[in-house]
Each structure stands twice: as structure tokens, then as C-alpha cells.
Scaffold this motif. Structure first.
Motif, short mmCIF file in Angstrom:
data_model
loop_
_atom_site.label_atom_id
_atom_site.label_comp_id
_atom_site.label_asym_id
_atom_site.label_seq_id
_atom_site.Cartn_x
_atom_site.Cartn_y
_atom_site.Cartn_z
N PRO B 113 10.91 52.82 -105.48
CA PRO B 113 11.68 53.87 -106.17
C PRO B 113 10.88 54.55 -107.29
O PRO B 113 11.02 55.75 -107.51
CB PRO B 113 12.87 53.11 -106.75
N ILE B 114 10.01 53.78 -107.94
CA ILE B 114 9.21 54.37 -109.02
C ILE B 114 8.26 55.41 -108.44
O ILE B 114 8.19 56.55 -108.91
CB ILE B 114 8.39 53.27 -109.76
N ILE B 115 7.56 55.02 -107.38
CA ILE B 115 6.60 55.95 -106.78
C ILE B 115 7.34 57.15 -106.17
O ILE B 115 6.91 58.30 -106.34
CB ILE B 115 5.74 55.23 -105.71
N ALA B 116 8.47 56.90 -105.53
CA ALA B 116 9.21 58.01 -104.90
C ALA B 116 9.76 58.97 -105.96
O ALA B 116 9.64 60.19 -105.82
CB ALA B 116 10.35 57.45 -104.04
N ALA B 117 10.33 58.42 -107.02
CA ALA B 117 10.94 59.29 -108.05
C ALA B 117 9.87 60.10 -108.78
O ALA B 117 10.05 61.31 -109.01
CB ALA B 117 11.73 58.44 -109.04
N LEU B 118 8.76 59.45 -109.13
CA LEU B 118 7.69 60.19 -109.82
C LEU B 118 7.04 61.21 -108.89
O LEU B 118 6.72 62.32 -109.30
CB LEU B 118 6.64 59.22 -110.39
N SER B 119 6.88 60.84 -107.61
CA SER B 119 6.31 61.78 -106.63
C SER B 119 7.24 62.98 -106.49
O SER B 119 6.78 64.12 -106.36
CB SER B 119 6.15 61.13 -105.26
N ARG B 120 8.53 62.72 -106.49
CA ARG B 120 9.50 63.81 -106.36
C ARG B 120 9.28 64.83 -107.49
O ARG B 120 9.22 66.03 -107.27
CB ARG B 120 10.91 63.23 -106.42
N GLN B 121 9.11 64.32 -108.70
CA GLN B 121 8.90 65.24 -109.84
C GLN B 121 7.59 66.02 -109.70
O GLN B 121 7.56 67.23 -109.89
CB GLN B 121 8.87 64.44 -111.15
N VAL B 122 6.53 65.31 -109.35
CA VAL B 122 5.22 65.96 -109.22
C VAL B 122 5.29 67.06 -108.15
O VAL B 122 4.86 68.20 -108.36
CB VAL B 122 4.13 64.93 -108.84
N VAL B 123 5.85 66.70 -107.00
CA VAL B 123 5.88 67.64 -105.88
C VAL B 123 6.80 68.81 -106.15
O VAL B 123 6.51 69.96 -105.80
CB VAL B 123 6.26 66.89 -104.58
#
Lengths: 256, 235
Positions: B113-123
Motif C-alpha cells: 500500500p505504501i508503494i502503491a499510494a506514493l506511486s499514485r501521487q507521483v504518476v
């Protein structure tokens, strides 16, 4: 090779016509945002072979109109056809657009060109030569390995333009591509646009620069308050603008 | 204080002498956490990116949920994974409980969830800039995911490193599903907890020092990656 044929006017001016996708027609086109009618174009047909320049005061809806024509914005009502057909994926792939501020991928200059060529299915073996040609065309030959985003404003816009031309588009939409460039950079962009138009690409371009419209255009589309007030050949528009707003615009009065 | 000084001296001795037990624990920790982060990144980055570009009903709720999952309590994750993997659980047949694999699974659940949530913001930030251009080229919304992930790679590295930081420092979940078995599932954090309770401060301190060193290295790597991105790509 693309299917190019000479139209009547093309035969006169020596300009090959993009056969498949002209004319571009809009019927009953309306777009509303926040209760404001941005575009109200009941009937528009663009068939001229040479560049069509869209002029008009700020907020006239020029940028919105080309986004609608290019399919980036969905209208609330109405439809756009290309040569009488609904624009499908293939027809959209024969179009390209350059924006006011170039959107360059976070890759090298050549990386940006490879991206589009790959998308258009150009085989790997041909891509390098195509990239070389495009770089030469944009006068960017020495800068291929550089990061695209480190280019100057004029170079960046030239890259955006040759990238748009990489897929040999039949219709090229341009949204004030030189508005933030100095005269020298503008001249080079205009030369690229003129060359593309001569090679048969239909150019539809928004500009604020009357001189540019005169230099590049064959037809003027004058927009005011979301409506097309005038669609005239360049040679007629500047000496004899028909609508009051267009007259004021050409005379350099501020339209508010 | 004297105790602390003596333990620290002993700890440094352990690190410098290349104590086999100590390094076995460090290597297992790295193996478990790196595997977990790799798996979590492979799932989490495309998931976050898809969530950034796709438009569907309930998307906002899913984003809120994903953000909330970033703060999952490790012991609860440990408990749930334990129940799944225990003999009575649905995945009991796999016999994974008290193995490094169980610890990897627990850490994937924590870190994904950490990687997915932060990736969501970056993307999402990158997509705001790219979307009109990519659509103009003819790239579909979901088709733009690989482009956005690639062009956002340096910022995404931060997301991955944040996930690694969480995984390597976590104790609650791995102690439940791993069992802290000597030479099998004993990692840095669980050993520190155990050895401290036994009064063996030297080993705990030596591992703590290495853990902090790894944390600092990860942070340095993050800023170095950001600096490289700015220098090379003006990202």
C-alpha cells in the motif's frame, strides 16, 4: 507512402491534399463549462488545403475549438466528421498537435522521437534513420543525446514540432506554438510549419500574431465569444474583415 | 552509562570482526525485506499508476482506502497473515508459517500500500502534465501507464525506498509469522527485541547500529536518485 492527391486548389498552389481526412466538419458543436457557453459552432467546414489560422481575442474559444476538433475534449453536443466519417482511432493517429508550452518527455531528444515512431509502428531498423532526418529537419542534430527538458524554449518547441511531424500527420493542430518565443525562434518554427504544409499536411493553427497569420495562413477563422464570426481567405480577411469585431481586431483595438 | 559504553565497544567489535551469526541475521533481513519490496513494487507501482489515470466510480474511495492502508499496524498484518497461513487457515496447506516466505508475505502486505499510494501521487502529478500530449499521440489512458512509470522512475524510486525503510525496520508482523527461530527466521529487528529482553545488549546494539546505517544509506540513496533525476532529465 501516404495517399496524396492534388485537389483543385492544390493544383493551383502546388500543394498536395491530405486525401483521407478533409474536409473537417463540425455540426451543432456546443461546449459549456461552469454555466458558460464556450463553444457554439452550428456549422463549420474546413476544407482549404493550405493552413487555416484561428484568430480571435482571449477567451474566444480558439484553444478549446482545436481541442474539440482534435478530439482531446468531448463536446456536450454536436459531432465532428473527417471527410464525412466519424473520426476513428486510425484517423486520430493521422493527426498531431503541438501545444503552447511543449510537453517533452523526461528522456533524451532522440528518446522523444523514438517514442512516437515506436507508437506509429515504425520498425526498429528504420527508426534511427528517421530520427536522424527529423533531427536535421529541426536543426537539432547535435543535441540528440541531450535531455529534452534541458533544451531552450525555441529548441524545445522545435523538438515538439518535429516529434508531431514524426508520424507524418495529415492534420497538424498548433496552439500558439510561438507565443513565448523570440522572433528568431519564431521564424524557425514558422519555416518548419510552412514546409510541413507544403509537403501536404493540413495545418490548423491558433495564433495571436496577425503577422504570423498573414505569413502562414491561407484561410482565417475568426472566433469571438465561442462563435465563428468569419471564415475567409487570408487575402480577403485583412483588407476587408466583415464583422465589426474582426474589423476592430485587425485594426488593433482591444476587444473586451 | 558504563554498561552502554561497554556494550557499544562490544557491538563494534562484533561488526568489525565479521561475526558469522550477526551477519547471517543481517543477510536474512536484507533477503526478506528486499524480496518483499521487489514483489510489492511489481504489484504496487502499476496498481498506483492505474489508479492515477483510470476514472471509475469509487475511485476516490479506493484512494482514501489505499492511503489509510499505508498506516496498517504491523501486528495486525502479522495476525491476519498468521491466521491465513496457520494449519487451520485457507493457505495452511502451503506450510509456510515460520519460514522466511511467511515473513516476505507479511512485509508485502505492509509495504505494497505504501508503494502503491506514493506511486499514485507521483504518476498523477506527471499525468497532469503529460495527459493531453499522450492522448494527442493516440496513447490510451491505461496505455499511458508504462510511459508514466518510466518517466517518473526517479520519483518512484523514493516510493520504493520508503517501502524498504518500512520493511526493514518492522518487527511486529515478522515476529508473529516468522516466530524468531534461530538461524531460520531471526532478522535484525526481532533479534534486537529478543536479545534486549535477555540482557544481551552488545548483539542488540550491533544490529541496531547496522540498522541505522542501512536507514541512513537508504535516505542518502533517495536524495542521490532525486539529484540525478534533476541533473539528467530536469525532472
Amino acid at each position: 507512402m501516404r495517399d496524396l492527391r492534388l485537389s483543385h486548389s492544390g493544383a493551383v498552389t502546388g500543394v498536395p491534399t491530405p486525401a483521407r481526412d478533409l474536409p473537417i466538419s463540425a455540426r451543432g458543436l456546443r461546449l459549456q463549462r461552469g454555466g458558460k457557453l464556450l463553444i457554439d459552432v452550428p456549422d463549420l467546414t474546413i476544407e482549404t488545403v493550405g493552413p487555416t489560422m484561428i484568430l480571435g481575442p482571449n477567451g474566444a474559444g480558439k484553444s478549446v475549438l482545436i481541442r474539440l476538433l482534435h478530439g482531446l475534449v468531448e463536446p456536450d453536443a454536436g459531432q465532428i466528421t473527417l471527410a464525412g466519417r466519424d473520426p476513428d482511432r486510425a484517423a486520430r493517429a493521422r493527426q498531431a498537435m503541438v501545444f503552447q508550452r511543449p510537453v517533452l518527455l523526461r528522456r533524451s531528444v532522440t528518446g522523444n522521437l523514438h517514442y512516437v515512431l515506436r507508437f506509429h509502428g515504425v520498425p526498429r531498423s528504420e527508426r534511427r534513420a528517421r530520427v536522424r532526418d527529423l533531427l536535421a529537419r529541426g536543426d537539432l542534430s547535435g543535441k540528440g543525446r541531450q535531455s529534452a527538458r534541458s533544451l531552450s524554449g525555441g529548441e524545445g518547441q522545435r523538438l515538439a514540432l518535429i516529434r508531431a511531424l514524426a508520424g507524418a500527420p495529415e492534420i497538424l493542430f498548433l496552439d500558439e506554438p510561438t507565443s513565448s518565443l523570440d522572433p528568431g525562434a519564431t521564424q524557425r518554427i514558422e519555416a518548419l510549419i510552412a514546409r510541413a504544409a507544403r509537403a501536404g499536411t493540413k495545418v490548423i493553427m491558433v495564433t495571436h500574431d496577425l503577422g504570423q497569420a498573414r505569413r502562414l495562413g491561407e484561410e482565417i477563422l475568426f472566433l469571438n465569444g465561442g462563435r465563428v464570426e468569419e471564415q475567409t481567405p487570408v487575402a480577403d480577411f485583412f483588407p476587408r474583415p466583415r464583422s465589426a469585431a474582426a474589423r476592430a481586431f485587425v485594426d488593433g483595438h482591444l476587444l473586451v | 552509562m558504563q554498561d552502554f559504553a561497554a556494550s557499544l565497544a562490544h557491538a563494534i567489535g562484533l561488526i568489525l570482526s565479521g561475526d558469522a551469526e550477526l551477519w547471517a541475521i543481517v543477510l536474512l533481513s536484507l533477503r526478506v525485506s528486499l524480496s518483499a519490496v521487489l514483489i510489492a513494487a511489481v504489484i504496487g507501482m502499476p496498481l498506483g499508476a492505474a489508479l492515477a489515470v483510470a476514472r471509475f466510480p469509487g475511485r476516490q474511495a479506493l484512494i482514501v482506502l489505499l492511503n489509510a492502508l499505508m498506516g496498517l499496524p504491523p501486528v495486525v498484518v502479522g495476525l491476519v497473515v498468521y491466521m491465513m497461513l496457520s494449519n487451520a487457515g485457507p493457505l495452511g496447506v502451503l506450510q509456510l508459517l515460520y519460514t522466511p516466505a511467511a515473513m516476505i508475505i507479511a512485509q508485502v502486505v505492509l509495504v505494497m500500500p505504501i508503494i502503491a499510494a506514493l506511486s499514485r501521487q507521483v504518476v498523477e502529478t506527471l499525468d497532469r502534465e503529460y495527459s493531453e500530449q499522450l492522448r494527442s499521440i493516440g496513447v490510451s489512458r491505461l496505455g499511458s501507464v508504462p510511459t508514466l512509470l518510466w518517466d517518473g522512475r526517479f520519483n518512484l524510486l523514493t516510493a520504493v525506498l520508503a517501502g524498504f525503510g518500512r520493511a526493514i525496520a518492522e518487527v511486529g508482523a515478522v515476529i508473529i509469522v516468522g516466530g524468531n527461530i534461530n538461524h531460520v527466521t531471526r532478522v535484525m529487528t526481532t533479534t534486537i527485541a529478543l536479545e534486549t529482553s535477555k540482557g544481551n545488549l552488545a548483539l542488540a546494539l550491533a544490529l541496531g547500529t547496522i540498522l541505522i546505517f542501512i536507514a541512513i544509506t537508504v535516505n542518502a540513496a533517495t536524495s542521490a536518485a532525486g539529484g540525478t533525476a534533476r541533473r539528467l532529465f530536469h525532472a
